[in-house]
Motif scaffolding. Sequence first.
Motif, PDB file in Angstrom:
ATOM      1  N   VAL A 296       0.850  -1.204   0.000  1.00  0.00           N
ATOM      2  CA  VAL A 296       0.000   0.000   0.000  1.00  0.00           C
ATOM      3  C   VAL A 296       0.885   1.254   0.000  1.00  0.00           C
ATOM      4  CG1 VAL A 296      -1.613   1.359   1.430  1.00  0.00           C
ATOM      5  CG2 VAL A 296      -1.970  -1.100   1.131  1.00  0.00           C
ATOM      6  N   ARG A 297       0.434   2.282  -0.695  1.00  0.00           N
ATOM      7  CA  ARG A 297       1.117   3.582  -0.636  1.00  0.00           C
ATOM      8  C   ARG A 297       0.159   4.607  -0.031  1.00  0.00           C
ATOM      9  NH1 ARG A 297       5.462   5.229  -4.007  1.00  0.00           N
ATOM     10  NH2 ARG A 297       6.087   7.324  -3.378  1.00  0.00           N
ATOM     11  N   ILE A 298       0.614   5.261   1.042  1.00  0.00           N
ATOM     12  CA  ILE A 298      -0.200   6.296   1.689  1.00  0.00           C
ATOM     13  C   ILE A 298       0.532   7.617   1.509  1.00  0.00           C
ATOM     14  CG2 ILE A 298      -1.274   7.062   3.834  1.00  0.00           C
ATOM     15  CD1 ILE A 298      -1.179   4.115   4.751  1.00  0.00           C
ATOM     16  N   LYS A 299      -0.101   8.555   0.787  1.00  0.00           N
ATOM     17  CA  LYS A 299       0.582   9.800   0.439  1.00  0.00           C
ATOM     18  C   LYS A 299       0.519  10.817   1.584  1.00  0.00           C
ATOM     19  CE  LYS A 299       0.160   9.014  -4.504  1.00  0.00           C
ATOM     20  NZ  LYS A 299      -0.418   9.482  -5.771  1.00  0.00           N
ATOM     21  N   LYS A 300       1.252  11.904   1.396  1.00  0.00           N
ATOM     22  CA  LYS A 300       1.480  12.885   2.474  1.00  0.00           C
ATOM     23  C   LYS A 300       0.194  13.345   3.156  1.00  0.00           C
ATOM     24  CE  LYS A 300       5.615  14.677   0.257  1.00  0.00           C
ATOM     25  NZ  LYS A 300       6.156  15.704  -0.613  1.00  0.00           N
ATOM     26  N   HIS A 301       0.277  13.425   4.479  1.00  0.00           N
ATOM     27  CA  HIS A 301      -0.775  14.037   5.318  1.00  0.00           C
ATOM     28  C   HIS A 301      -2.131  13.337   5.242  1.00  0.00           C
ATOM     29  CE1 HIS A 301       2.181  17.121   5.965  1.00  0.00           C
ATOM     30  NE2 HIS A 301       2.245  17.375   4.670  1.00  0.00           N
ATOM     31  N   CYS A 313      -3.289  -0.845  -2.356  1.00  0.00           N
ATOM     32  CA  CYS A 313      -4.114   0.362  -2.516  1.00  0.00           C
ATOM     33  C   CYS A 313      -3.223   1.605  -2.497  1.00  0.00           C
ATOM     34  CB  CYS A 313      -5.121   0.482  -1.365  1.00  0.00           C
ATOM     35  SG  CYS A 313      -6.469  -0.705  -1.458  1.00  0.00           S
ATOM     36  N   THR A 314      -3.784   2.721  -2.960  1.00  0.00           N
ATOM     37  CA  THR A 314      -3.118   4.018  -2.841  1.00  0.00           C
ATOM     38  C   THR A 314      -4.090   4.978  -2.160  1.00  0.00           C
ATOM     39  OG1 THR A 314      -2.115   3.605  -4.992  1.00  0.00           O
ATOM     40  CG2 THR A 314      -1.870   5.813  -4.107  1.00  0.00           C
ATOM     41  N   ILE A 315      -3.602   5.681  -1.159  1.00  0.00           N
ATOM     42  CA  ILE A 315      -4.421   6.696  -0.477  1.00  0.00           C
ATOM     43  C   ILE A 315      -3.806   8.055  -0.811  1.00  0.00           C
ATOM     44  CG2 ILE A 315      -5.353   7.489   1.745  1.00  0.00           C
ATOM     45  CD1 ILE A 315      -6.176   4.619   1.103  1.00  0.00           C
ATOM     46  N   GLU A 329      -8.651  -5.008  -2.717  1.00  0.00           N
ATOM     47  CA  GLU A 329      -7.333  -4.947  -3.344  1.00  0.00           C
ATOM     48  C   GLU A 329      -7.275  -3.865  -4.433  1.00  0.00           C
ATOM     49  OE1 GLU A 329      -4.310  -8.077  -5.590  1.00  0.00           O
ATOM     50  OE2 GLU A 329      -6.424  -8.564  -5.398  1.00  0.00           O
ATOM     51  N   ASP A 330      -6.151  -3.123  -4.506  1.00  0.00           N
ATOM     52  CA  ASP A 330      -5.869  -2.216  -5.620  1.00  0.00           C
ATOM     53  C   ASP A 330      -6.939  -1.145  -5.795  1.00  0.00           C
ATOM     54  OD1 ASP A 330      -4.567  -1.334  -8.038  1.00  0.00           O
ATOM     55  OD2 ASP A 330      -5.987  -2.520  -9.212  1.00  0.00           O
ATOM     56  N   VAL A 331      -7.344  -0.517  -4.682  1.00  0.00           N
ATOM     57  CA  VAL A 331      -8.274   0.619  -4.749  1.00  0.00           C
ATOM     58  C   VAL A 331      -7.453   1.905  -4.669  1.00  0.00           C
ATOM     59  CG1 VAL A 331     -10.074   1.877  -3.469  1.00  0.00           C
ATOM     60  CG2 VAL A 331     -10.264  -0.601  -3.794  1.00  0.00           C
ATOM     61  N   HIS A 332      -7.820   2.887  -5.467  1.00  0.00           N
ATOM     62  CA  HIS A 332      -7.078   4.156  -5.463  1.00  0.00           C
ATOM     63  C   HIS A 332      -7.984   5.285  -5.001  1.00  0.00           C
ATOM     64  CE1 HIS A 332      -3.715   2.148  -7.349  1.00  0.00           C
ATOM     65  NE2 HIS A 332      -4.629   1.501  -8.060  1.00  0.00           N
ATOM     66  N   VAL A 344     -15.326  -0.732  -0.404  1.00  0.00           N
ATOM     67  CA  VAL A 344     -15.019  -0.543  -1.825  1.00  0.00           C
ATOM     68  C   VAL A 344     -14.472  -1.828  -2.433  1.00  0.00           C
ATOM     69  CG1 VAL A 344     -13.772   0.870  -3.498  1.00  0.00           C
ATOM     70  CG2 VAL A 344     -14.478   1.874  -1.301  1.00  0.00           C
ATOM     71  N   LEU A 345     -15.108  -2.286  -3.517  1.00  0.00           N
ATOM     72  CA  LEU A 345     -14.675  -3.508  -4.186  1.00  0.00           C
ATOM     73  C   LEU A 345     -13.340  -3.291  -4.904  1.00  0.00           C
ATOM     74  CD1 LEU A 345     -17.645  -4.134  -3.491  1.00  0.00           C
ATOM     75  CD2 LEU A 345     -17.689  -5.564  -5.523  1.00  0.00           C
ATOM     76  N   PRO A 346     -12.626  -4.402  -5.199  1.00  0.00           N
ATOM     77  CA  PRO A 346     -11.273  -4.264  -5.771  1.00  0.00           C
ATOM     78  C   PRO A 346     -11.230  -3.464  -7.073  1.00  0.00           C
ATOM     79  CG  PRO A 346     -11.662  -6.527  -5.082  1.00  0.00           C
ATOM     80  CD  PRO A 346     -12.966  -5.811  -4.946  1.00  0.00           C
ATOM     81  N   HIS A 347     -10.033  -2.900  -7.329  1.00  0.00           N
ATOM     82  CA  HIS A 347      -9.691  -2.238  -8.606  1.00  0.00           C
ATOM     83  C   HIS A 347     -10.566  -1.031  -8.911  1.00  0.00           C
ATOM     84  CE1 HIS A 347      -7.456  -5.936  -8.964  1.00  0.00           C
ATOM     85  NE2 HIS A 347      -8.560  -6.652  -9.050  1.00  0.00           N
ATOM     86  N   LYS A 348     -10.980  -0.284  -7.897  1.00  0.00           N
ATOM     87  CA  LYS A 348     -11.794   0.913  -8.125  1.00  0.00           C
ATOM     88  C   LYS A 348     -10.949   2.162  -7.896  1.00  0.00           C
ATOM     89  CE  LYS A 348     -15.710   1.247  -8.546  1.00  0.00           C
ATOM     90  NZ  LYS A 348     -16.475   1.361  -9.816  1.00  0.00           N
ATOM     91  N   GLU A 349     -11.355   3.252  -8.536  1.00  0.00           N
ATOM     92  CA  GLU A 349     -10.763   4.552  -8.240  1.00  0.00           C
ATOM     93  C   GLU A 349     -11.845   5.409  -7.596  1.00  0.00           C
ATOM     94  OE1 GLU A 349      -7.984   7.912 -10.426  1.00  0.00           O
ATOM     95  OE2 GLU A 349      -9.338   6.712 -11.657  1.00  0.00           O
TER      96      GLU A 349
END
Length: 361
Positions: A296-301, A313-315, A329-332, A344-349
């Motif tokens: 998972v990648r969690i962005k600043k703040h 996932c990416t936040i 899995e793999d939600v952005h 949220v189901l997988p692979h959603k933005e």
Amino acid sequence: MKALILVGGFGTRLRPLTLSVPKPLVDFANKPMILHQIEALKAIGINEVVLAINYQPEVMLNFLKEFEAKLGIKITCSQETEPLGTAGPLAFARDKLIDDSGEPFFVLNSDVISEYPLKEMIEFHKAHGGEASIMVTKVDEPSKYGVVVMDETTGQVEKFVEKPKLFVGNKINAGIYLLNPSVLDRIKVRPTSIEKEVFPNIATEKKLYAMVLPGFWMDIGQPRDYISGLRLYLDSLRKKNSSKLLSGPHILGNVIVDETAKIGEGCLIGPDVAIGPGCIVESGVRLSHCTVMRGVRIKKHACISSSIIGWHCTIGQWARVENMTILGEDVHVCDEIYSNGGVVLPHKEIKSSILNPEIVM
């Protein structure tokens, strides 16, 4: 000695995570749920584990092959063609469980997390000389469960009362059993409940005994209990002075972080957080009461609390994710988005905020 783990079905209560992997392979405290049990069984000398399963056995077996070698324990599957409840699978796996030794075997429910005092349970079982032993745990609200009524001194089980209206006791079945092979003679290969059909019969014959589970217990088969279970598990690591827990100026309370995860400057993490392998937590992030799975990648703040973030996932920056949000899995999640209990189901933005708890297809 051998053990059977009841893996069962589709894991619907933990969707959307179980849309990616079978429920026993969902990570809990940075390792698949079922591995906590297999490691505990191996630690007391169990050399063969049978998984009773009716869904995706090949996925389970492929995954567990690497652990077979690593742990030095034989893992096999007993695949039912139709769901057989909680007792039918024992009869179905009879040939795998019975050998000439006549030794009792363990049965574990795959959703249960605890300190697994299995060695003590073997001693308890041998001492009372009955046919079956079950683990029970004390709960605050017994009316939600099936209560085990037992003799406090000997542990002999008198009866079971399903969701009692009046108080009859506060001990419930904890989903960990030690059974003599003769118990299998009481079960037919058909959908049967061990709790409602088999155990009451053994109790009537005064051959069923219950041991009160020391330490914590939780059925982590649904998100709220999964988050509570993580708190109890990390708390038990703290009591054991475990080296797995992270400490430092940016850590609050009990936190485990995989050694391959990277955490930026100025974060505040904890209490009760698990961060999995390969995660990237950028600077100024706030995490509490949550699980962040592999990659998972969690962005600043960003700020995440009381939520489960699935694999890869990416936040986004300044996003706020809370109140039992579960990301498959793999939600952005885009920058500055708010999620209040979104599932949220997988692979959603996610490009717009989720203001009230809802399922996002």
